[in-house]
Design a protein around this motif. Sequence first.
Motif, PDB file in Angstrom:
ATOM      1  N   UNK A  75       0.807  -1.227   0.000  1.00  0.00           N
ATOM      2  CA  UNK A  75       0.000   0.000   0.000  1.00  0.00           C
ATOM      3  C   UNK A  75       0.837   1.273   0.000  1.00  0.00           C
ATOM      4  N   UNK A  76       2.162   1.156  -0.013  1.00  0.00           N
ATOM      5  CA  UNK A  76       3.058   2.310   0.120  1.00  0.00           C
ATOM      6  C   UNK A  76       2.722   3.092   1.385  1.00  0.00           C
ATOM      7  N   UNK A 175      -7.687   8.981  -5.856  1.00  0.00           N
ATOM      8  CA  UNK A 175      -7.312  10.354  -5.526  1.00  0.00           C
ATOM      9  C   UNK A 175      -8.465  11.314  -5.795  1.00  0.00           C
ATOM     10  N   UNK A 176      -9.155  11.097  -6.898  1.00  0.00           N
ATOM     11  CA  UNK A 176     -10.287  11.964  -7.237  1.00  0.00           C
ATOM     12  C   UNK A 176     -11.323  11.961  -6.117  1.00  0.00           C
ATOM     13  N   UNK A 177     -11.656  10.792  -5.611  1.00  0.00           N
ATOM     14  CA  UNK A 177     -12.718  10.715  -4.606  1.00  0.00           C
ATOM     15  C   UNK A 177     -12.206  11.037  -3.202  1.00  0.00           C
ATOM     16  N   UNK A 178     -10.943  10.806  -2.943  1.00  0.00           N
ATOM     17  CA  UNK A 178     -10.375  11.236  -1.668  1.00  0.00           C
ATOM     18  C   UNK A 178     -10.358  12.757  -1.593  1.00  0.00           C
ATOM     19  N   UNK A 179      -9.945  13.407  -2.678  1.00  0.00           N
ATOM     20  CA  UNK A 179      -9.898  14.873  -2.697  1.00  0.00           C
ATOM     21  C   UNK A 179     -11.292  15.460  -2.495  1.00  0.00           C
ATOM     22  N   UNK A 202      -1.602   3.072  -3.835  1.00  0.00           N
ATOM     23  CA  UNK A 202      -0.648   3.973  -3.191  1.00  0.00           C
ATOM     24  C   UNK A 202      -1.418   4.928  -2.288  1.00  0.00           C
ATOM     25  N   UNK A 203      -1.475   4.616  -1.002  1.00  0.00           N
ATOM     26  CA  UNK A 203      -2.267   5.441  -0.090  1.00  0.00           C
ATOM     27  C   UNK A 203      -1.637   6.813   0.099  1.00  0.00           C
ATOM     28  N   UNK A 204      -0.313   6.899  -0.010  1.00  0.00           N
ATOM     29  CA  UNK A 204       0.358   8.189   0.153  1.00  0.00           C
ATOM     30  C   UNK A 204      -0.005   9.134  -0.985  1.00  0.00           C
ATOM     31  N   UNK A 205      -0.091   8.614  -2.190  1.00  0.00           N
ATOM     32  CA  UNK A 205      -0.385   9.447  -3.352  1.00  0.00           C
ATOM     33  C   UNK A 205      -1.869   9.748  -3.498  1.00  0.00           C
TER      34      UNK A 205
END
Length: 384
Positions: A75-76, A175-179, A202-205
């Motif tokens: 998962x980085x 990333x789209x939905x996290x943002x 990649x949870x960090x990204x």
Amino acid sequence: MSISNSFRLGSPDIFPPCERHVYLDAASVGLSHKGGAEAISNWQNALAEEGTIAFDEQAEVECLDNLNDATARLFNATTDDIAVASSETTLMQSLAWAVMPGKGTKVVTTDTTHPSSIYPWKRLCDHTGAEISWARSDATMTIDTDALEAMIDDDTSVVVLSHVEWGTGQLFDLKRFADKAHKHGAILVIDATQSAGQVPIDVAATGADAVATSTYKWLCGPFGTGMMYVSPELQKLNPGILGWRSHKDMWDFQANRLELADNAKRYEFGTMAYGTAYGATESVRHLLDTGFDKIVAHNRKVSNHLIDGLRELGADVLGPKDEADRSATVAARFPGKNSRDFAKTLKDANVIASLRRDFIRFSPHYYNNIDDIDQGLEAIKAAL
């Protein structure tokens, strides 16, 4: 240099059944990594022969620490951000009760999400009065991602998505939905059971707040093991499920006091079938060593060949049309054919796929090759 149609990225030495069957069913149960299966057997035999002499307290710690480390690489993330338990569902349930969205808020999800992803949140909403807000799929079981994103507003407390949908293989941009979730003060929770092992995470990204997975599908591991990434903010919450492993010092064994671990370990709670962790560690390490860039490219080639062949045979391929929104999972209906009968016909021809609702789901993985797909297509053609 071109790659032959018989090339398998996952060696038959590690996945022997792939030479005996046209196995296109990783989304149901992935072929088990041979080394992982041997690790489980070795642990069980040693335990039977020597008990705690073979598996003492230090071995118990190291067993899960090794899986924790492999999952962090997967998962980085850092090892402090990973919790291990007996299944993805129990981890998701514990997380739901830790977050506990309240009355007047909503949990945004899709109607194609797997029940294990959303039932824990449905149970919690029934308790608190929060509501589930459903993004509806179209006739091809595809979610309109623009419409889904538009549902996330200031009333949203949690967005729960399957990174890859279990039915059609639709792939969401984390990333789209996290943002969007963070913009409205919400969190993004991901079930990665259908993605971990076939696409990078990649949870960090991406900024996802929690990512949970089982190991018996695309990770080619055993039943009985789940792992979850937990963001630092969620590590401050009180998990819904607690046990002796939740304690900061799990060997303390004093029932009259509980000091939760300072990291994701607080989401670990009890004794499990530790042998499965040995097997899962082996399988995850093998995937990491193989490289996800290679796995994605190989699976894309194989699944695209399958999609092209299915369409040539007149099948209705479900899910997104854009390649960027698809994983290696391929779902199809065959006009004029009863899917249940058709699935049995394929199995009789040694083509292993899954009947799901009114469609057939094919899920090739890195141990498959183009020859497998051609054999499958020939069997479908004969059945049609």
